[in-house]
Motif scaffolding. Structure first.
Motif, PDB file in Angstrom:
ATOM      1  N   ASN A 200      -1.480  -7.677   7.833  1.00  0.00           N
ATOM      2  CA  ASN A 200      -1.209  -6.280   8.152  1.00  0.00           C
ATOM      3  C   ASN A 200       0.195  -5.853   7.764  1.00  0.00           C
ATOM      4  N   THR A 201       1.063  -6.782   7.367  1.00  0.00           N
ATOM      5  CA  THR A 201       2.434  -6.408   7.028  1.00  0.00           C
ATOM      6  C   THR A 201       2.528  -5.819   5.622  1.00  0.00           C
TER       7      THR A 201
ATOM      8  N   ASP B  28       5.896  -5.260   1.483  1.00  0.00           N
ATOM      9  CA  ASP B  28       5.952  -6.122   2.662  1.00  0.00           C
ATOM     10  C   ASP B  28       7.246  -5.761   3.366  1.00  0.00           C
TER      11      ASP B  28
ATOM     12  N   GLU C 278       1.751  -3.162   2.958  1.00  0.00           N
ATOM     13  CA  GLU C 278       1.307  -1.767   2.946  1.00  0.00           C
ATOM     14  C   GLU C 278       1.114  -1.305   1.505  1.00  0.00           C
ATOM     15  N   LYS C 279       0.057  -0.545   1.262  1.00  0.00           N
ATOM     16  CA  LYS C 279      -0.172   0.060  -0.046  1.00  0.00           C
ATOM     17  C   LYS C 279       0.476   1.443  -0.011  1.00  0.00           C
ATOM     18  N   LYS C 280       1.605   1.582  -0.699  1.00  0.00           N
ATOM     19  CA  LYS C 280       2.369   2.830  -0.704  1.00  0.00           C
ATOM     20  C   LYS C 280       1.966   3.630  -1.946  1.00  0.00           C
TER      21      LYS C 280
END
Length: 191
Positions: free
Chosen positions: A24-25, A63, A27-29
């Motif tokens: 979960n750390t 991350d 992230e798709k930005k």
């Protein structure tokens, strides 16, 4: 016996919790395709031309504050010339879309996939794969991150992607019609 089973369940639950927390750390930005832009410059012996091209989509994998990957897709059908107008503009845009250059009818997208990113302050040394006209080559560049934006300049040797039209590296006696092999992309990303 019950204690051993409970310890086994407890250990399994802890492992799953750690895996879930770790996954979960990242992230798709995603980029804002309407606010992000690519400006290109191509040079020839007697001058240069420039224009824009639009993103189809793109994202960075983050991350926390660290880039771990990413992928960007360019819509090749959006190649626009900005330094000319009228017939000259239409003629050059048509030529850039033709098989002499980017062959947009057969290759409607180009992609950049980030493989590695080494952080140096707010600048990342990026290595990745650039695909144009179905040919993939490694590329390296620096990407500067500032909040919800990033900028970079890429220098691309078009001949590595089978784009040899007007290249002095492949054709003799071109004279004033020589087009340099490298073109530049100034990229501004907004998230």
């Amino acid at each position: 016996m019950k204690t051993t089973i409970l310890k086994g369940f407890g250990a399994t639950a802890l492992i799953f919790a750690l895996i879930a927390f770790k996954s979960n750390t990242v992230e798709k930005k995603k980029i804002d395709v309407n606010e992000s832009k690519v400006e290109w410059t191509g040079e020839k012996l007697t001058g240069s031309h420039n224009g824009t091209i639009q993103f189809k989509d793109g994202y960075l994998l983050m991350d926390g504050e660290k880039i771990t990957g990413g992928k960007f897709t360019i819509d090749m059908s959006t190649i626009t010339v900005t330094d000319l107008s009228g017939e000259g503009k239409q003629k050059l845009e048509g030529h850039l879309n033709s098989d002499d250059f980017f062959g947009v009818n057969n290759y409607d997208t180009a992609t950049l996939e980030i493989k590695n990113a080494a952080k140096k302050g707010n600048v990342y040394g990026i290595t990745g794969d650039l695909t144009i006209k179905g040919k993939t080559n490694p590329i390296t560049f620096d990407l500067k991150m500032e909040g919800d934006s990033a900028t970079t300049t890429l220098t691309v040797d078009r001949t590595k992607y089978g784009i040899r039209y007007g290249s002095g590296s492949f054709f003799d006696n071109l004279g004033d019609n020589t087009i340099y092999d490298e073109f530049k992309l100034d990229v501004s990303l907004k998230f």
